[in-house]
Design a protein around this motif. Structure first.
Motif, PDB file in Angstrom:
ATOM      1  N   PHE A  57      10.472  13.053  30.764  1.00  0.00           N
ATOM      2  CA  PHE A  57       9.656  14.211  30.419  1.00  0.00           C
ATOM      3  C   PHE A  57       8.204  13.942  30.808  1.00  0.00           C
ATOM      4  N   THR A  58       7.417  15.003  30.814  1.00  0.00           N
ATOM      5  CA  THR A  58       6.039  14.885  31.281  1.00  0.00           C
ATOM      6  C   THR A  58       5.043  15.087  30.144  1.00  0.00           C
ATOM      7  N   ASP A  59       3.889  14.457  30.293  1.00  0.00           N
ATOM      8  CA  ASP A  59       2.707  14.750  29.478  1.00  0.00           C
ATOM      9  C   ASP A  59       1.672  15.243  30.468  1.00  0.00           C
ATOM     10  N   GLN A  60       1.698  16.543  30.757  1.00  0.00           N
ATOM     11  CA  GLN A  60       0.962  17.078  31.897  1.00  0.00           C
ATOM     12  C   GLN A  60      -0.550  16.864  31.824  1.00  0.00           C
ATOM     13  N   PRO A  61      -1.213  17.113  30.696  1.00  0.00           N
ATOM     14  CA  PRO A  61      -2.670  16.912  30.677  1.00  0.00           C
ATOM     15  C   PRO A  61      -3.081  15.467  30.976  1.00  0.00           C
ATOM     16  N   ASN A  62      -2.236  14.522  30.629  1.00  0.00           N
ATOM     17  CA  ASN A  62      -2.535  13.108  30.871  1.00  0.00           C
ATOM     18  C   ASN A  62      -1.936  12.589  32.170  1.00  0.00           C
ATOM     19  N   ASP A  63      -1.246  13.481  32.920  1.00  0.00           N
ATOM     20  CA  ASP A  63      -0.739  13.150  34.253  1.00  0.00           C
ATOM     21  C   ASP A  63       0.228  11.960  34.226  1.00  0.00           C
ATOM     22  N   LYS A  64       1.187  12.005  33.276  1.00  0.00           N
ATOM     23  CA  LYS A  64       2.141  10.907  33.130  1.00  0.00           C
ATOM     24  C   LYS A  64       3.569  11.430  32.957  1.00  0.00           C
ATOM     25  N   ILE A  65       4.518  10.612  33.367  1.00  0.00           N
ATOM     26  CA  ILE A  65       5.937  10.846  33.102  1.00  0.00           C
ATOM     27  C   ILE A  65       6.453   9.697  32.248  1.00  0.00           C
ATOM     28  N   TYR A  66       7.171  10.031  31.193  1.00  0.00           N
ATOM     29  CA  TYR A  66       7.793   9.055  30.301  1.00  0.00           C
ATOM     30  C   TYR A  66       9.307   9.251  30.322  1.00  0.00           C
ATOM     31  N   TYR A  67      10.031   8.305  29.740  1.00  0.00           N
ATOM     32  CA  TYR A  67      11.443   8.537  29.497  1.00  0.00           C
ATOM     33  C   TYR A  67      11.839   7.980  28.140  1.00  0.00           C
ATOM     34  N   TRP A  68      12.828   8.660  27.560  1.00  0.00           N
ATOM     35  CA  TRP A  68      13.430   8.219  26.296  1.00  0.00           C
ATOM     36  C   TRP A  68      14.672   7.427  26.622  1.00  0.00           C
ATOM     37  N   ASP A  69      14.694   6.174  26.208  1.00  0.00           N
ATOM     38  CA  ASP A  69      15.844   5.296  26.384  1.00  0.00           C
ATOM     39  C   ASP A  69      16.744   5.461  25.162  1.00  0.00           C
ATOM     40  N   TRP A  70      17.902   6.094  25.352  1.00  0.00           N
ATOM     41  CA  TRP A  70      18.753   6.395  24.202  1.00  0.00           C
ATOM     42  C   TRP A  70      19.318   5.138  23.544  1.00  0.00           C
ATOM     43  N   LYS A  71      19.445   4.047  24.295  1.00  0.00           N
ATOM     44  CA  LYS A  71      19.992   2.820  23.713  1.00  0.00           C
ATOM     45  C   LYS A  71      19.040   2.218  22.683  1.00  0.00           C
ATOM     46  N   THR A  72      17.754   2.261  22.972  1.00  0.00           N
ATOM     47  CA  THR A  72      16.757   1.658  22.080  1.00  0.00           C
ATOM     48  C   THR A  72      16.024   2.693  21.224  1.00  0.00           C
ATOM     49  N   ASN A  73      16.195   3.976  21.562  1.00  0.00           N
ATOM     50  CA  ASN A  73      15.474   5.068  20.911  1.00  0.00           C
ATOM     51  C   ASN A  73      13.967   4.919  21.085  1.00  0.00           C
ATOM     52  N   LYS A  74      13.553   4.341  22.210  1.00  0.00           N
ATOM     53  CA  LYS A  74      12.144   4.134  22.496  1.00  0.00           C
ATOM     54  C   LYS A  74      11.697   5.031  23.643  1.00  0.00           C
ATOM     55  N   VAL A  75      10.418   5.384  23.631  1.00  0.00           N
ATOM     56  CA  VAL A  75       9.797   6.123  24.723  1.00  0.00           C
ATOM     57  C   VAL A  75       9.006   5.152  25.579  1.00  0.00           C
ATOM     58  N   ILE A  76       9.243   5.193  26.895  1.00  0.00           N
ATOM     59  CA  ILE A  76       8.652   4.234  27.820  1.00  0.00           C
ATOM     60  C   ILE A  76       7.948   4.994  28.938  1.00  0.00           C
ATOM     61  N   GLU A  77       6.756   4.539  29.324  1.00  0.00           N
ATOM     62  CA  GLU A  77       6.056   5.177  30.436  1.00  0.00           C
ATOM     63  C   GLU A  77       6.757   4.843  31.743  1.00  0.00           C
ATOM     64  N   PHE A  78       7.000   5.870  32.551  1.00  0.00           N
ATOM     65  CA  PHE A  78       7.659   5.691  33.844  1.00  0.00           C
ATOM     66  C   PHE A  78       6.661   5.708  34.990  1.00  0.00           C
ATOM     67  N   LEU A  79       5.730   6.676  34.979  1.00  0.00           N
ATOM     68  CA  LEU A  79       4.827   6.828  36.120  1.00  0.00           C
ATOM     69  C   LEU A  79       3.553   7.542  35.704  1.00  0.00           C
ATOM     70  N   GLY A  80       2.424   7.056  36.235  1.00  0.00           N
ATOM     71  CA  GLY A  80       1.151   7.750  36.124  1.00  0.00           C
ATOM     72  C   GLY A  80       0.824   8.388  37.465  1.00  0.00           C
ATOM     73  N   LYS A  81      -0.204   9.210  37.486  1.00  0.00           N
ATOM     74  CA  LYS A  81      -0.611   9.910  38.707  1.00  0.00           C
ATOM     75  C   LYS A  81       0.576  10.651  39.325  1.00  0.00           C
ATOM     76  N   THR A  82       1.029  11.671  38.618  1.00  0.00           N
ATOM     77  CA  THR A  82       2.251  12.401  38.958  1.00  0.00           C
ATOM     78  C   THR A  82       1.977  13.728  39.651  1.00  0.00           C
ATOM     79  N   GLY A  83       0.716  13.979  40.035  1.00  0.00           N
ATOM     80  CA  GLY A  83       0.373  15.289  40.576  1.00  0.00           C
ATOM     81  C   GLY A  83       0.365  16.359  39.501  1.00  0.00           C
ATOM     82  N   ARG A  84       0.148  15.924  38.254  1.00  0.00           N
ATOM     83  CA  ARG A  84       0.201  16.808  37.084  1.00  0.00           C
ATOM     84  C   ARG A  84       1.582  17.448  36.962  1.00  0.00           C
TER      85      ARG A  84
END
Length: 297
Positions: A57-84
């Motif tokens: 999923f995206t956090d558009q104002p902060n220009d980042k993409i994260y993902y939720w890892d269902w095994k750990t139930n944690k949110v992890i940053e995947f990529l910055g500078k995503t073109g918003r």
């Protein structure tokens, strides 16, 4: 006389889905409530599940993409500078397709984070701001292009007057399909052969029959509600967002409402090991809700 569902040779799976009578009492576990996973964001959007069930999923104002890892139930940053990046969807090859509206582009991002800009404009003009996307199994994609002027745009000049639904073929040709007031959320299913699109400012959601790659029937009104994002379960129920999550059956009748204690609920998808966890993006937070149904693939 009993209502017997007839099964044809050409649609065994589809018929089995249609035979099932589903209502909200059989969709959710008793007393289950959405669980807040994280509230570290500015505005979350665009959730989509990979083949393993992790939700990006995206956090558009902060220009980042994260993902939720269902095994750990944690949110992890995947990529910055995503073109918003805003809306996202995985293509058939497992690449993350993003509506990156900083420059009115659509990106393809591989799992090892290699970025390719696959669409920069239409007929030589800058797109308004691609918002949401759905990829079909042939390698084509449908996407919406409304206009939401962003404070991070520099020297922006609108070059396309209309706000429309487009289809990009696997060969890279882009075709305008239809114009709306403000097209936003989009989702499709090749099992049901349906494409849904929300005209959010008009307060309506429409449905098309998918007749072929980029070929649609005339649009039909599905329900009198617009939506920011949307998803489908395997029974053909459509989940719309705004003030919480609103669930409609295949006939466009509202079945259920999931309240979310946030200013705005932007989007929703299914994920998790068995594709039965509703993942909800809402303003500054993301939530999960385990269900008795599964999302459509």
């Amino acid at each position: 006389m009993k209502n017997i569902c007839r099964i044809s040779m050409v649609g065994l799976v589809f018929a089995l889905l249609n035979c099932q009578s589903v209502n909200y009492n059989t969709m959710f576990y008793e007393d289950a409530q959405p669980k807040k996973i994280s509230d570290q964001f500015t505005f979350t959007e665009g959730p989509s599940s990979d083949k393993q069930g992790n939700v990006y999923f995206t956090d558009q104002p902060n220009d980042k993409i994260y993902y939720w890892d269902w095994k750990t139930n944690k949110v992890i940053e995947f990529l910055g500078k995503t073109g918003r990046a805003n809306g996202t969807h995985f293509d058939k090859d497992g690449n993350l397709i993003t509506c990156s509206d900083d420059q009115g582009e659509i990106w393809k991002i591989s799992k090892d984070k290699k970025v390719e800009v696959i669409l920069k404009g239409f007929e030589g003009k800058r797109l308004n701001g691609p918002n949401d996307v759905w990829n079909d199994s042939s390698g084509g994609m449908y996407f919406t292009d409304p206009l939401y002027k962003r404070d991070y745009w520099v020297d922006f000049k609108q070059e396309i007057a209309h706000k429309s639904l487009y289809y990009r073929t696997k060969e890279g040709k882009t075709v305008k399909l239809e114009t709306f007031t403000q097209p936003n959320g989009i989702v499709g299913s090749e099992i049901f052969k349906k494409l849904y699109i929300s005209d959010i400012d008009a307060g309506k959601t429409y449905v098309y029959d998918i007749l072929g790659d980029g070929k649609l029937s005339e649009r039909r009104l599905f329900c009198e509600m617009g939506s920011d994002g949307m998803t489908l379960d395997k029974h053909g129920n459509l989940y719309l967002t705004g003030k919480g999550v609103h669930i409609f059956n295949r006939k466009g009748k509202k079945m259920y409402h999931i309240p979310i204690e946030e200013e705005w609920t932007s989007n929703v998808t299914f994920g998790g090991e068995n594709n039965d966890v509703l993942f909800i993006t809402a303003s500054k937070s993301v939530y999960t809700l385990r269900t008795k149904v599964r999302g459509v693939k």
